[in-house]
Write an enzyme that holds these catalytic residues in place. Structure first.
Site, PDB file in Angstrom:
ATOM      1  N   ARG A 232       0.971  -1.269   0.147  1.00 20.35           N
ATOM      2  CA  ARG A 232      -0.076  -0.218  -0.024  1.00 20.35           C
ATOM      3  C   ARG A 232       0.848   1.406   0.053  1.00 20.35           C
ATOM      4  O   ARG A 232       1.739   1.508   0.733  1.00 20.35           O
ATOM      5  CB  ARG A 232      -0.995  -0.001   1.383  1.00 20.35           C
ATOM      6  CG  ARG A 232      -1.628   1.188   1.563  1.00 20.35           C
ATOM      7  CD  ARG A 232      -2.863   1.473   0.613  1.00 20.35           C
ATOM      8  NE  ARG A 232      -3.568   2.644   0.872  1.00 20.35           N
ATOM      9  CZ  ARG A 232      -4.653   2.686   1.736  1.00 20.35           C
ATOM     10  NH1 ARG A 232      -4.942   1.722   2.164  1.00 20.35           N
ATOM     11  NH2 ARG A 232      -5.396   3.667   1.931  1.00 20.35           N
TER      12      ARG A 232
ATOM     13  N   ARG B  14      -6.334   0.909  -4.797  1.00 26.26           N
ATOM     14  CA  ARG B  14      -5.485   0.392  -3.434  1.00 26.26           C
ATOM     15  C   ARG B  14      -5.234  -0.951  -3.647  1.00 26.26           C
ATOM     16  O   ARG B  14      -6.138  -1.866  -4.011  1.00 26.26           O
ATOM     17  CB  ARG B  14      -5.710   1.025  -2.399  1.00 26.26           C
ATOM     18  CG  ARG B  14      -7.083   0.709  -1.967  1.00 26.26           C
ATOM     19  CD  ARG B  14      -8.304   1.438  -2.100  1.00 26.26           C
ATOM     20  NE  ARG B  14      -7.948   3.005  -2.168  1.00 26.26           N
ATOM     21  CZ  ARG B  14      -8.078   3.683  -1.047  1.00 26.26           C
ATOM     22  NH1 ARG B  14      -8.140   3.621   0.279  1.00 26.26           N
ATOM     23  NH2 ARG B  14      -7.817   4.974  -1.278  1.00 26.26           N
TER      24      ARG B  14
ATOM     25  N   ASP C  21      -6.854  -1.881   1.727  1.00 28.36           N
ATOM     26  CA  ASP C  21      -7.388  -0.928   2.898  1.00 28.36           C
ATOM     27  C   ASP C  21      -7.907  -1.963   3.893  1.00 28.36           C
ATOM     28  O   ASP C  21      -8.822  -2.829   3.601  1.00 28.36           O
ATOM     29  CB  ASP C  21      -8.578  -0.366   2.168  1.00 28.36           C
ATOM     30  CG  ASP C  21      -8.610   1.055   2.411  1.00 28.36           C
ATOM     31  OD1 ASP C  21      -7.990   1.589   3.291  1.00 28.36           O
ATOM     32  OD2 ASP C  21      -9.608   1.668   2.032  1.00 28.36           O
TER      33      ASP C  21
ATOM     34  N   ASP D 266      -9.895  -0.963   7.649  1.00 38.36           N
ATOM     35  CA  ASP D 266     -10.385   0.074   8.335  1.00 38.36           C
ATOM     36  C   ASP D 266     -11.170  -0.350   9.257  1.00 38.36           C
ATOM     37  O   ASP D 266     -11.771  -1.337   9.187  1.00 38.36           O
ATOM     38  CB  ASP D 266     -11.355   0.946   7.387  1.00 38.36           C
ATOM     39  CG  ASP D 266     -10.680   1.512   6.293  1.00 38.36           C
ATOM     40  OD1 ASP D 266      -9.477   1.991   6.385  1.00 38.36           O
ATOM     41  OD2 ASP D 266     -11.296   1.944   5.328  1.00 38.36           O
TER      42      ASP D 266
HETATM   43  N1  ROI Z   1     -15.171   1.715  -3.536  1.00 38.36           N
HETATM   44  C1  ROI Z   1     -15.486   0.662  -3.409  1.00 38.36           C
HETATM   45  N2  ROI Z   1     -16.425   0.037  -4.027  1.00 38.36           N
HETATM   46  N3  ROI Z   1     -14.878  -0.366  -2.304  1.00 38.36           N
HETATM   47  C2  ROI Z   1     -13.980   0.333  -1.653  1.00 38.36           C
HETATM   48  O1  ROI Z   1     -13.363  -0.259  -0.666  1.00 38.36           O
HETATM   49  C3  ROI Z   1     -13.512   1.662  -1.649  1.00 38.36           C
HETATM   50  N4  ROI Z   1     -12.623   2.269  -1.117  1.00 38.36           N
HETATM   51  C4  ROI Z   1     -12.077   3.471  -1.328  1.00 38.36           C
HETATM   52  C5  ROI Z   1     -12.917   4.435  -2.465  1.00 38.36           C
HETATM   53  C6  ROI Z   1     -11.785   4.673  -3.233  1.00 38.36           C
HETATM   54  C7  ROI Z   1     -13.475   5.603  -1.692  1.00 38.36           C
HETATM   55  N5  ROI Z   1     -13.796   3.691  -3.236  1.00 38.36           N
HETATM   56  C8  ROI Z   1     -14.219   2.160  -2.866  1.00 38.36           C
HETATM   57  O2  ROI Z   1     -11.334   4.157  -0.437  1.00 38.36           O
END
Ligand code: ROI
Length: 161
Positions: free
Chosen positions: A83, A93, A96, A98
């Protein structure tokens, strides 16, 4: 032990492999047990559309790590999976991770916002969370089932590996 829900997202470099690697890494975290992994979904990108679909899932953990210790651990997994954190808040990315919820805590600090901001209207968070915790109630007493009922699925599908 505290109960936590983690959102996983990936849309680069083989998202299915990224997700499985991240889950394996989560099982190795100190003072932490992985309780459940939701089904994997394929969702349309929120934000710029000139990027791949995302793999999204939610993971339930129990942990005695503090919220910040857990955040540090998740960021180190993200980093170990390539990342790059820079000006790409809305961009593609590799991984992620979170923190969505940590018990019933409400945290608004520089590094952490719990419950995770915007989680209540993102189909790729609400549906997998509902799969593993249909009775969940938020710290402000909102019911997950009510939020899911109001949230369009936006063509989200099961992820076929
Ligand atoms: N869009 C989707 N569908 N899933 C995500 O996990 C996700 N994560 C993000 C952004 C770029 C906002 N869009 C996303 O960080």
């Amino acid at each position: 032990m505290s109960i936590c829900y983690i959102a996983l997202g990936s849309n680069l470099d083989d998202p299915f492999a990224q997700a499985n690697r991240a889950i394996a890494a989560l099982t190795q975290l100190p003072h932490t047990q992985l309780v459940e992994v939701s089904p994997f979904y394929r969702s349309k990108p929120l934000g710029p559309q000139d990027q791949n679909d995302y793999l999204n899932a939610v993971i339930k953990l129990t942990t005695s790590l503090s919220p910040i210790e857990l955040l540090d651990a998740l960021q180190s997994i993200e980093k170990s999976q390539g990342r790059v954190r820079k000006d790409n808040r809305w961009g593609a990315r590799t991984l992620d991770l979170d923190i969505l919820l940590y018990d019933d805590l409400i945290i608004n600090s520089e590094r952490l916002t719990i419950p995770h901001y915007h989680m209540k209207n993102r189909e790729f968070v609400l549906y997998p969370l509902f799969d593993i915790e249909p009775e969940l109630v938020f710290p402000d007493n909102d019911k997950l089932s009510d939020l899911v009922a109001k949230c369009p699925k936006n063509d989200m599908k099961q992820w076929i590996a």
